[in-house]
Every structure is written in C-alpha cells, then in structure tokens.
Design a protein around this motif. Structure first.
Motif, mmCIF file in Angstrom:
data_model
loop_
_atom_site.group_PDB
_atom_site.id
_atom_site.type_symbol
_atom_site.label_atom_id
_atom_site.label_comp_id
_atom_site.label_asym_id
_atom_site.label_seq_id
_atom_site.Cartn_x
_atom_site.Cartn_y
_atom_site.Cartn_z
ATOM 1 N N LYS A 74 -20.844 -33.797 82.370
ATOM 2 C CA LYS A 74 -20.674 -34.280 81.004
ATOM 3 C C LYS A 74 -20.420 -33.064 80.124
ATOM 4 N N ASP A 76 -19.241 -31.478 76.164
ATOM 5 C CA ASP A 76 -19.088 -31.674 74.724
ATOM 6 C C ASP A 76 -18.820 -30.298 74.119
ATOM 7 N N SER A 78 -17.489 -29.841 71.187
ATOM 8 C CA SER A 78 -17.466 -29.881 69.729
ATOM 9 C C SER A 78 -18.599 -29.046 69.131
ATOM 10 N N LYS A 177 -14.842 -34.091 74.151
ATOM 11 C CA LYS A 177 -15.991 -34.743 74.784
ATOM 12 C C LYS A 177 -15.509 -35.622 75.931
#
Length: 192
Positions: A74, A76, A78, A177
């Motif tokens: 996973k 991310d 950002s 993401k």
C-alpha cells in the motif's frame, strides 16, 4: 369397590416395575468402533504420506505460498517522507542455486490514475549484493511476469539469497495513492 380397584392398581404399578432400558448399551461399542475407524484412517494417511516422501522430488517449481492472500504494497506518496515504498519477502534459508526463473503475478488496485506504472524488483544475498530490474507497463489487470536469473547481473551467490523486494518509486508513478498486489510467487528450474 373403589378402594379395591385403587389398591389393585397401586400394587400392580408399584410392585411390578418395568425393566429398565440400557441407555448406554450401544454407547461404548459405538465409541470403540469410531476410534478404530479413525485410527485406521490416520494410519492410512501416514502410510500414504510416507510413500509420497520416499519418491524422488521431480518438482520443477518452488512456490511461496501465502495464506493471507497476495503480498500487498500500500503506497501513499501524498504525505510520505520517503520517495520509495517497498515490500520485502524474506528468503533466508532458501537455496536458489538450482533455479533459473522468478515467476509471479502483479496488479494495481485502488489507484487514482489508471496509467501503467513501473515497479522495481530487487534480489539481495548474504554478501549484500543487490540486483534490480524495472518492470514497466504494470496496470490494473493481473500481469504474469517471468524474470530470468541471468538478468540479475550483480548476484554471484545464488544459494545465499536473503531478500526479494518489490518497490514503488514516487517519480515512476502518476498515481499518488493505491496498492500493488503480488501473487503466485514461484522459482522455476527450467530456463526461459
């Protein structure tokens, strides 16, 4: 007359009791039969298992089974502090010297952008030799990947492999993401 009838019924009922049924009459023979049957099945299983291990191993593949489903990375980017996110699979104690190909399936899910992306696949050994390959055009559909060990040029000690890792780099992705799924990992003896 009523008294005689009631006395007769009372004496007939209380003096002559019905023979009691044996409630546990079939219990113990049934338990013993079930135990014997289960023991025979278990012995047959052990005999068959012994026969399977006595045969020479002709299997050409070494599969890495994961019972929790595919490996998940996973990501991310950002708000991430690191521009690279990695999932590492420990291969310590696995001798890969007789294998020639790494085979697996890849796909992205839950992404903002559905454009193809790049994934880095790295192998590391006990000598801390690291060799990486980049896979391009990985998208949202399952993709079968076969990588020859010959392509991992920096690895000289294949019996001492310690890690297999899959990495996503911020600069190689349009989507900030999402999740990368890696499944059906196998090492194959036959060359491509």
């Amino acid at each position: 007359m009523k008294k005689e009838i009631s006395d007769h019924l009372a004496s007939a009922f209380f003096d002559r009791q019905l023979p009691k049924k044996k409630v546990f009459g079939l219990f113990w023979p049934t338990v013993i039969t079930l135990c014997v049957a289960m023991s025979l099945v278990f012995i047959a299983f052990l005999i068959q298992r012994g026969r399977d291990t006595d045969r020479p191993q002709t299997k050409e593949n070494l599969s890495l089974q994961r019972y929790g489903g595919p490996y998940r990375l996973k990501y991310d980017f950002s708000s991430a502090d690191t521009p690279v996110q990695t999932v590492t699979i420990d291969l310590s104690g696995v001798d890969l010297s007789t294998y020639a190909v790494l085979k697996f399936n890849l796909r992205f899910i839950n992404r903002e952008s559905h454009e193809p992306a790049n994934v880095r696949v790295s192998i590391e050994n006990k000598r801390q030799e690291i060799s990486s390959l980049y896979l391009s055009q990985v998208n949202d559909a399952w993709t079968r990947v076969l990588l020859s060990f010959d392509n991992f040029k920096n690895i000289t000690d294949w019996p001492g492999i310690t890690d297999l890792s899959f990495s996503l780099e911020e600069w190689n992705l349009r989507s900030r993401k999402g999740m990368l799924l890696i499944d059906d990992l196998e090492f194959v003896k036959n060359r491509l």
